[in-house]
Design a protein around this motif. Structure first.
Motif, PDB file in Angstrom:
ATOM      1  N   UNK A 143      -4.298   4.939  -4.787  1.00 37.90           N
ATOM      2  CA  UNK A 143      -3.610   4.921  -3.492  1.00 37.90           C
ATOM      3  C   UNK A 143      -2.544   3.824  -3.519  1.00 37.90           C
ATOM      4  N   UNK A 144      -1.340   4.164  -3.075  1.00 33.04           N
ATOM      5  CA  UNK A 144      -0.272   3.168  -2.967  1.00 33.04           C
ATOM      6  C   UNK A 144      -0.013   2.858  -1.503  1.00 33.04           C
ATOM      7  N   UNK A 148       2.926  -4.999   3.223  1.00 30.90           N
ATOM      8  CA  UNK A 148       2.556  -5.354   4.599  1.00 30.90           C
ATOM      9  C   UNK A 148       1.338  -4.564   5.063  1.00 30.90           C
ATOM     10  N   UNK A 149       1.279  -3.301   4.704  1.00 26.52           N
ATOM     11  CA  UNK A 149       0.146  -2.461   5.117  1.00 26.52           C
ATOM     12  C   UNK A 149      -1.136  -2.880   4.402  1.00 26.52           C
ATOM     13  N   UNK A 152      -2.668  -5.859   6.080  1.00 25.16           N
ATOM     14  CA  UNK A 152      -3.361  -5.530   7.327  1.00 25.16           C
ATOM     15  C   UNK A 152      -4.694  -4.854   7.062  1.00 25.16           C
ATOM     16  N   UNK A 153      -4.713  -3.927   6.097  1.00 25.16           N
ATOM     17  CA  UNK A 153      -5.882  -3.075   5.875  1.00 25.16           C
ATOM     18  C   UNK A 153      -6.955  -3.751   5.021  1.00 25.16           C
ATOM     19  N   UNK A 154      -6.556  -4.487   3.993  1.00 25.99           N
ATOM     20  CA  UNK A 154      -7.535  -4.971   3.010  1.00 25.99           C
ATOM     21  C   UNK A 154      -8.674  -5.822   3.577  1.00 25.99           C
ATOM     22  N   UNK A 155      -8.443  -6.648   4.605  1.00 26.59           N
ATOM     23  CA  UNK A 155      -9.589  -7.398   5.141  1.00 26.59           C
ATOM     24  C   UNK A 155     -10.700  -6.510   5.701  1.00 26.59           C
ATOM     25  N   UNK A 166     -11.001  -2.756  -2.226  1.00 29.76           N
ATOM     26  CA  UNK A 166      -9.669  -3.322  -1.992  1.00 29.76           C
ATOM     27  C   UNK A 166      -8.621  -2.352  -2.529  1.00 29.76           C
ATOM     28  N   UNK A 167      -7.457  -2.318  -1.855  1.00 33.44           N
ATOM     29  CA  UNK A 167      -6.308  -1.570  -2.360  1.00 33.44           C
ATOM     30  C   UNK A 167      -5.361  -2.535  -3.073  1.00 33.44           C
TER      31      UNK A 167
END
Length: 203
Positions: A143-144, A148-149, A152-155, A166-167
């Protein structure tokens, strides 16, 4: 400590019997198609698919070339279905940190939409470095997400009940493998999909 492998195993055992019809199965098919368009294979290559699921990617690759297909997955039910779908191939239940095959066996290794599940990417890189031949290639379709995204998402990703960890950015994936003797060959981005191709150049 959260056991990501156990979460992944439970989630994918639950989806295994009709995986291709699930949202996940339809989502990851796009990754498999893009991989098939970009992987370079020679006849009789030994190909290992890590987190192989029900063997769909290996079956797709086998229509392009005569390959010796191998797969590992943490889900035993996925592996059972892989045996049914690809009867001539070899499958084992295993995680990415301890690959149950001999050193220097594989010409090509693939990882399709699973890297973000790996709890220890350094252990993964160490193992693929061990089992791949010198000058062999690894293709990671993942997944790419823009920087910035991801920030926001990884936490929140580790809160998933499906073993997501994690991404990663393309450069993070490249850097991890470079430490273990790989060189970057190419990075392909298509929408939300990235494909990292690297070659093992150092023993």
């Amino acid at each position: 400590m959260k056991n990501f492998n156990e979460l992944s195993k439970a989630a994918y055992n639950n989806k295994a019997d009709n995986y291709n019809e699930t949202i996940d199965g339809k989502f990851t098919l796009k990754f498999k198609i893009l991989l098939c368009e970009n992987i370079v294979l020679k006849d009789n290559s030994n190909v290992l698919d890590i987190a192989c699921g029900n063997g769909t990617l290996l079956k797709m690759l086998s229509t392009k070339n005569n390959i010796n297909g191998y797969g590992i997955d943490i889900s035993d039910r996925m592996i059972n279905n892989a045996f049914k779908n690809c009867t001539e191939m070899i499958f084992k239940v295993a995680g990415c940190e301890d690959i149950p095959f001999e050193t220097g066996l594989f010409d090509v290794i693939t990882v399709c939409a699973a890297y973000h599940h790996f709890p220890d990417i350094n252990a993964f890189a160490n193992e693929v470095s061990r089992v791949i031949k010198k000058n062999g290639f690894i293709y990671i379709a993942e997944v790419y997400l823009p920087t910035a995204l991801r920030a926001i998402i990884n936490p929140f990703v580790p809160l998933s009940k499906e073993g997501d960890v994690k991404f990663y950015s393309p450069q993070e994936i490249v850097n991890n493998l470079q430490v273990h003797g790989f060189r970057q060959v190419s990075i392909i981005k298509k929408g939300y999909i990235q494909i990292i191709c690297m070659q093992k150049v150092m023993l």
